[in-house]
Design a protein around this motif. Structure first.
Motif: not given
Ligand code: BTN
Length: 268
Positions: A8-10, A13, A103, A177-178, A181-182, A185
């Motif tokens: 889900t986190i990825l 991407l 974040t 996780g956030k 992802r950031s 990204q």
């Protein structure tokens, strides 16, 4: 750290596959092996703990359970990217800075060449390695380690530069996780802009110790001292020669391409 929902986190991407390990020697080693077996661009190796993590200049990098982000991204550079290989460590550093700013609302800087600092202390390190088939570049592995919680910060006597963590600098906890992802990204976003003047400007904006006197240990016992002036387009550090400290003329500008930066105790 809870990595259950990594898919889900990825999501969304350009990461076609990932491998997660509760414990592994080094995610960079695993990524290099996987790349040699044919992993495609964007494949990711992530671990909660590393037992043999590596840093630049063959230094040890410790990853304690549940305390840090430790991942390695496999890239297959295009011919145009292969012309700019030396920008990838800076790309990763910029991505980490932007992610920490986004974040956690933190102010970050880059200690040349690619350590990420918060409040002038190291919070993240980057190790970019390449795999070759003869003289042809086969893959690149971008290894990133971020000290998320206080437990990730090594004892002062174990490090050559003061260290810190995200937790030490924020009142609101940041979800790893956030953050992951950031970082990814921003890394993918800026990857297509390595040749843009804005890429260089973003790095320059965050360059740590501007106008400070620093000592660069270039290896093999060679050291130069100078005042930080900026970055040249290739990522080399531009320094102003310190009086009587180099074989360079006093006040002359010169560049260094490799080395380890330390603050020097000189009057400015
Ligand atoms: C440094 O500051 O010297 C670079 C540290 C890089 C550490 C990361 S953690 C994930 C990846 N796996 C490793 O073994 N090293 C990098």
């Amino acid at each position: 750290m809870d990595w259950q929902n990594l898919s889900t986190i990825l999501a969304g991407l350009p990461v076609p596959q990932f491998r997660f390990y509760a414990s592994i020697g080094s995610t960079n080693d695993e990524a290099l092996h996987w790349a040699a077996e044919g992993a495609v661009d964007g494949c990711l190796v992530i671990a909660d703990t590393q037992t043999n993590g590596r840093g630049r200049l063959n230094r040890k990098w410790v990853t304690q359970p549940g305390a840090a982000l430790a991942f390695s991204l496999i890239l297959r550079p295009s011919p145009a990217e292969a012309e700019r290989l030396n920008r990838f460590p800076f790309l990763a550093a910029l991505a980490v800075c932007l992610a920490l700013e986004e974040t956690a609302g933190l102010e970050t800087s880059i200690k040349w060449p690619n350590d990420v600092l918060i409040q002038q202390r190291k919070a993240a390190g980057i190790l970019v390695e390449t795999g070759w088939s003869g003289d042809r570049l086969d893959c690149m592995v971008v290894g990133v380690g971020v000290n998320v919680t206080r437990d990730a910060v090594p004892e002062a006597e174990e490090v050559r530069f003061p260290a810190t963590s995200v937790e030490d600098n924020t009142s609101t906890p940041v979800k790893p996780g956030k953050l992951l992802r950031s970082i990814l990204q921003h890394l993918f976003d800026w990857r297509s802009r390595l040749a843009d003047p804005e890429f260089h400007q973003e790095l320059e904006k965050r360059l740590a110790f501007r106008k400070k006197w620093v000592r660069i240990e270039e290896g093999a016992g060679r050291t130069v001292t100078g005042q930080v002036v900026g970055l040249d387009p290739s990522g080399a550090l531009i320094l102003r020669a310190a009086p009587g400290k180099n074989d360079k003329g006093d006040g002359q500008l010169f560049t260094v391409t490799v080395g380890d930066l330390h603050l020097a105790l000189l009057d400015s």
